[in-house]
Design an enzyme around this catalytic site. Structure first.
Site, PDB file in Angstrom:
ATOM      1  N   PHE A 103       0.836  -1.187   0.000  1.00 17.45           N
ATOM      2  CA  PHE A 103       0.000   0.000   0.000  1.00 17.45           C
ATOM      3  C   PHE A 103       0.875   1.243   0.000  1.00 17.45           C
ATOM      4  O   PHE A 103       1.864   1.312   0.718  1.00 17.45           O
ATOM      5  CB  PHE A 103      -0.920   0.015   1.226  1.00 17.45           C
ATOM      6  CG  PHE A 103      -1.954  -1.058   1.194  1.00 17.45           C
ATOM      7  CD1 PHE A 103      -3.096  -0.914   0.439  1.00 17.45           C
ATOM      8  CD2 PHE A 103      -1.769  -2.230   1.901  1.00 17.45           C
ATOM      9  CE1 PHE A 103      -4.048  -1.902   0.401  1.00 17.45           C
ATOM     10  CE2 PHE A 103      -2.716  -3.232   1.877  1.00 17.45           C
ATOM     11  CZ  PHE A 103      -3.853  -3.064   1.120  1.00 17.45           C
ATOM     12  N   ASP A 104       0.509   2.231  -0.779  1.00 18.72           N
ATOM     13  CA  ASP A 104       1.259   3.478  -0.842  1.00 18.72           C
ATOM     14  C   ASP A 104       0.684   4.445   0.183  1.00 18.72           C
ATOM     15  O   ASP A 104      -0.312   5.097  -0.057  1.00 18.72           O
ATOM     16  CB  ASP A 104       1.163   4.063  -2.247  1.00 18.72           C
ATOM     17  CG  ASP A 104       1.892   5.385  -2.366  1.00 18.72           C
ATOM     18  OD1 ASP A 104       2.798   5.632  -1.555  1.00 18.72           O
ATOM     19  OD2 ASP A 104       1.549   6.169  -3.259  1.00 18.72           O
ATOM     20  N   LYS A 105       1.331   4.509   1.329  1.00 18.16           N
ATOM     21  CA  LYS A 105       0.881   5.422   2.372  1.00 18.16           C
ATOM     22  C   LYS A 105       1.794   6.635   2.465  1.00 18.16           C
ATOM     23  O   LYS A 105       1.770   7.381   3.424  1.00 18.16           O
ATOM     24  CB  LYS A 105       0.837   4.692   3.716  1.00 18.16           C
ATOM     25  CG  LYS A 105      -0.158   3.538   3.700  1.00 18.16           C
ATOM     26  CD  LYS A 105      -0.213   2.872   5.018  1.00 18.16           C
ATOM     27  CE  LYS A 105      -1.127   3.680   5.889  1.00 18.16           C
ATOM     28  NZ  LYS A 105      -1.329   3.122   7.211  1.00 18.16           N
ATOM     29  N   THR A 106       2.641   6.832   1.436  1.00 20.21           N
ATOM     30  CA  THR A 106       3.591   7.938   1.475  1.00 20.21           C
ATOM     31  C   THR A 106       3.009   9.221   0.924  1.00 20.21           C
ATOM     32  O   THR A 106       3.602  10.275   1.070  1.00 20.21           O
ATOM     33  CB  THR A 106       4.847   7.585   0.664  1.00 20.21           C
ATOM     34  OG1 THR A 106       4.458   7.359  -0.692  1.00 20.21           O
ATOM     35  CG2 THR A 106       5.528   6.353   1.221  1.00 20.21           C
ATOM     36  N   ILE A 109       0.727   9.131  -4.498  1.00 20.28           N
ATOM     37  CA  ILE A 109      -0.418   9.140  -5.403  1.00 20.28           C
ATOM     38  C   ILE A 109      -1.386  10.265  -5.045  1.00 20.28           C
ATOM     39  O   ILE A 109      -1.880  10.982  -5.918  1.00 20.28           O
ATOM     40  CB  ILE A 109      -1.137   7.774  -5.365  1.00 20.28           C
ATOM     41  CG1 ILE A 109      -0.195   6.691  -5.893  1.00 20.28           C
ATOM     42  CG2 ILE A 109      -2.409   7.798  -6.182  1.00 20.28           C
ATOM     43  CD1 ILE A 109      -0.736   5.295  -5.757  1.00 20.28           C
TER      44      ILE A 109
END
Length: 132
Positions: A103-106, A109
């Site tokens: 998951f891209d939690k940075t 996106i």
């Protein structure tokens, strides 16, 4: 009749459309189970749709062939209710083979900013190997 290879049959049994008639009647009964309660505005219509599917699958001679599209349709419906939109059953099969999800939690996106806050390695890779 004596000495004949096959016994005589009635003309009605030789008709080829009897299978189409049976299939049509099963579909008609199943559709009426689903449509009539909807037309009468029954408060809880979901059990009627499930009953219509049960009648269709149990009454149709090709129930095994119909069970796969019905299962995919039910899975896509459940996913859509949960907020996940999928293009089709092929994507469900692809999702079934996934073993790891990242998951891209940075915020890359959503905000367009690349910031690494934390990372973790899989069980068979240590942190030193991952960094270098």
């Amino acid at each position: 009749f004596i000495g004949a290879k096959y016994p005589p049959t009635l003309p009605i049994t030789n008709l080829r459309w009897k299978t189409w008639l049976t299939t049509f009647m099963v579909v008609l009964i199943s559709a009426s189970i689903a449509v009539v309660p909807a037309a009468l505005r029954v408060p809880d219509i979901e059990p009627w749709f499930h009953l219509a599917l049960v009648v269709l699958l149990s009454g149709c001679p090709c129930a095994l062939i119909l069970s796969t599209p019905v299962a995919i349709f039910c899975a896509l419906t459940k996913a859509a209710i949960s907020g996940l939109l999928l293009k089709g059953g092929d994507y469900l099969e692809t999702l079934s083979r996934i073993k790891t999800v990242a998951f891209d939690k940075t915020g890359t996106i959503t905000r367009g900013e690349f910031i690494v806050t934390d990372f973790s390695a899989a069980d068979d890779i240590n942190n030193e190997t991952l960094l270098y």
